[in-house]
Write a protein that holds these residues in place. Structure first.
Motif, PDB file in Angstrom:
ATOM      1  N   GLY A   1       3.290  -0.073   0.776  1.00  0.00           N
ATOM      2  CA  GLY A   1       4.001  -0.521  -0.279  1.00  0.00           C
ATOM      3  C   GLY A   1       3.676  -2.168  -0.642  1.00  0.00           C
ATOM      4  O   GLY A   1       3.654  -2.372  -1.808  1.00  0.00           O
ATOM      5  N   LEU A   2       3.527  -2.827   0.371  1.00  0.00           N
ATOM      6  CA  LEU A   2       3.187  -4.200   0.333  1.00  0.00           C
ATOM      7  C   LEU A   2       1.925  -4.266  -0.468  1.00  0.00           C
ATOM      8  O   LEU A   2       1.611  -5.199  -1.320  1.00  0.00           O
ATOM      9  CB  LEU A   2       2.901  -5.095   1.723  1.00  0.00           C
ATOM     10  CG  LEU A   2       2.466  -6.344   1.734  1.00  0.00           C
ATOM     11  CD1 LEU A   2       3.604  -7.304   0.788  1.00  0.00           C
ATOM     12  CD2 LEU A   2       2.435  -6.841   2.893  1.00  0.00           C
ATOM     13  N   GLY A   3       0.858  -3.392  -0.085  1.00  0.00           N
ATOM     14  CA  GLY A   3      -0.401  -3.382  -0.655  1.00  0.00           C
ATOM     15  C   GLY A   3      -0.499  -3.063  -2.319  1.00  0.00           C
ATOM     16  O   GLY A   3      -0.955  -3.740  -3.195  1.00  0.00           O
ATOM     17  N   ILE A   4       0.467  -2.141  -2.526  1.00  0.00           N
ATOM     18  CA  ILE A   4       0.753  -1.797  -3.997  1.00  0.00           C
ATOM     19  C   ILE A   4       1.303  -2.887  -4.781  1.00  0.00           C
ATOM     20  O   ILE A   4       0.772  -3.229  -5.815  1.00  0.00           O
ATOM     21  CB  ILE A   4       1.622  -0.568  -4.193  1.00  0.00           C
ATOM     22  CG1 ILE A   4       0.953   0.642  -3.466  1.00  0.00           C
ATOM     23  CG2 ILE A   4       2.193  -0.255  -5.568  1.00  0.00           C
ATOM     24  CD1 ILE A   4       2.055   2.043  -3.395  1.00  0.00           C
ATOM     25  N   VAL A   5       2.130  -3.895  -4.112  1.00  0.00           N
ATOM     26  CA  VAL A   5       2.648  -4.754  -4.755  1.00  0.00           C
ATOM     27  C   VAL A   5       1.895  -5.932  -5.265  1.00  0.00           C
ATOM     28  O   VAL A   5       1.559  -6.522  -6.121  1.00  0.00           O
ATOM     29  CB  VAL A   5       3.864  -5.405  -3.770  1.00  0.00           C
ATOM     30  CG1 VAL A   5       4.241  -6.915  -4.245  1.00  0.00           C
ATOM     31  CG2 VAL A   5       5.134  -4.307  -3.737  1.00  0.00           C
ATOM     32  N   THR A   6       0.846  -6.356  -4.225  1.00  0.00           N
ATOM     33  CA  THR A   6      -0.194  -7.217  -4.072  1.00  0.00           C
ATOM     34  C   THR A   6      -1.130  -6.760  -5.075  1.00  0.00           C
ATOM     35  O   THR A   6      -1.650  -7.584  -5.950  1.00  0.00           O
ATOM     36  CB  THR A   6      -1.144  -7.383  -2.776  1.00  0.00           C
ATOM     37  OG1 THR A   6      -1.436  -6.166  -2.320  1.00  0.00           O
ATOM     38  CG2 THR A   6       0.083  -7.966  -1.770  1.00  0.00           C
TER      39      THR A   6
END
Length: 391
Positions: free
Chosen positions: A250-255
């Motif tokens: 999820g953090l990767g998608i946000v970035t």
């Protein structure tokens, strides 16, 4: 054909790159420490000391190839000076005390922040020129690279981080033996990056030179190291690690979403780097806090014995016994601990019939014929005080 040739040569250069051998040494060290810990707690190793090497190159090779195609397609360009800076950060964070920070969020995030303070004037010596190149790196390219690698990290943790976790035993505050599991992995994700031909001399005559919109670029091969460490006390290892993996994904998608405006405003990459660093640290801290707040998962039970570990290629593995399941009856007799388990096994030396409470809280029956000596070596690890033996 030149691109295909460079990919094949790059795979060969994987084993010539110093970062590859550093990763192999770190993985070997991880295995030795794990085996030492397992022998201390159980008087036997659960997995051999090179077991972690099986995860080092796969599936990182496939993911690296996919990410290379994406970075080349979207035009990610990273000068040799920034690649050197990233390599130095990978080397520093590969140490035993910094291993948990060996993630793309810290490696690329710190590289972005450090580049802000590097001199922009190119000097005559190589070191000064590299610093200047790192300081003048296109930040939007780093934003894309950061997002892709964090997504890759989340996927690797989610799908592969919970495989073959290592059990251990420690004392609770009340002095009772409690079990936990440790997941420690290192993956190599090799990437092909485009670097400007200006200021870089190809070491070989066959080194492919690409002309894109009038500018010339070389391929450069970088084996990115992605490390992962997590100790689980209050949740089943698979559930805990997969939850962490989904959070990182999820953090990767946000970035990745934030990287879109960074394409128009490169300075926005600094904010993305901070989000990645703070977000990744929050994921680690929140997991530890949740683990400390919840009751222990691997504890001694009044009814039955919980399985802390299963040895590979053992009768228990052949019977389908899994970590976290509770053995409630052995050869038709209720058990209330490990001692009852052994006594019930002794009553029938030819057959082992177990009633197991699985992870879905459903009872299933497994049985297997036993051969001479196997009633002592089923390959099940339990939680018990001090010297722990194998069931």
């Amino acid at each position: 054909m030149e691109i295909l040739q460079e990919i094949l040569l790059g795979l060969c250069r994987l084993f010539l790159h110093p970062l590859t051998y550093i990763a192999i040494l770190v993985t070997y060290f991880i295995g030795l420490v794990r085996v030492k810990r397992e022998r201390k707690h159980f008087r036997i190793r659960v997995f051999d000391f090179i077991y972690e090497l099986r995860f080092l190159f796969w599936p990182g090779l496939a993911i690296g190839l996919l990410l290379s195609i994406i970075t080349i397609a979207v035009g990610v360009v990273v000068p040799i000076g920034m690649i050197v800076l990233i390599g130095v950060l990978i080397f520093i964070l590969s140490g035993p005390w910094t291993f948990r920070w060996l993630t793309p969020s810290y490696i690329i995030g710190l590289a972005v922040i450090v580049s802000l303070f590097l001199p922009r004037e190119a000097g005559s010596d190589t070191f000064t020129r590299w610093m200047s190149e790192a300081g003048e790196t296109n930040l939007s390219s780093l934003a894309i690279l950061l997002a892709l690698l964090v997504i890759a990290e989340g996927y690797l943790i989610w799908k592969y981080g919970s495989r073959a976790t290592s059990p251990e035993i420690f004392k609770s505050k009340r002095g009772l033996p409690v079990g936990s599991h440790i997941s420690q992995r290192l993956w190599l994700v090799p990437l092909f990056l485009l670097i400007p031909s200006e200021g870089f001399s190809a070491p070989f005559s066959w080194w492919p030179l690409l002309n894109i919109n009038g500018q010339e670029f070389y391929f450069f091969f970088v084996p990115f190291s992605i490390g992962f460490f997590q100790r689980m006390k209050a949740m089943h290892p698979k559930q805990s690690v997969e939850f962490t993996g989904k959070r990182v994904l999820g953090l990767g998608i946000v970035t990745a979403v934030l990287a879109i405006p960074a394409s128009f405003f490169p300075v926005f990459t600094v904010f993305i780097a901070l989000v990645a660093i703070v977000g990744r640290e929050w994921i680690s801290i929140s997991q530890r806090l949740e683990d400390a707040r919840l009751p222990f998962f691997f504890t001694q039970r009044k009814n039955g014995s919980i399985v802390l570990g299963v040895l590979p290629k053992s009768p228990a593995e052949a019977m389908g016994i899994k970590v976290g399941e509770v053995i409630v009856r052995v050869n038709g007799e209720d058990i209330a601990g490990e001692q009852d388990f052994y006594q019930a096994l002794q009553k029938n030396r030819a057959l082992c019939k177990l009633e197991v409470l699985d992870l879905n809280n459903e009872i299933r029956i497994v049985q297997r014929a036993l051969y001479d000596g196997e009633h002592h070596e089923l390959g099940i690890l339990f939680v018990e005080d001090h010297e722990t033996s194998v069931g």
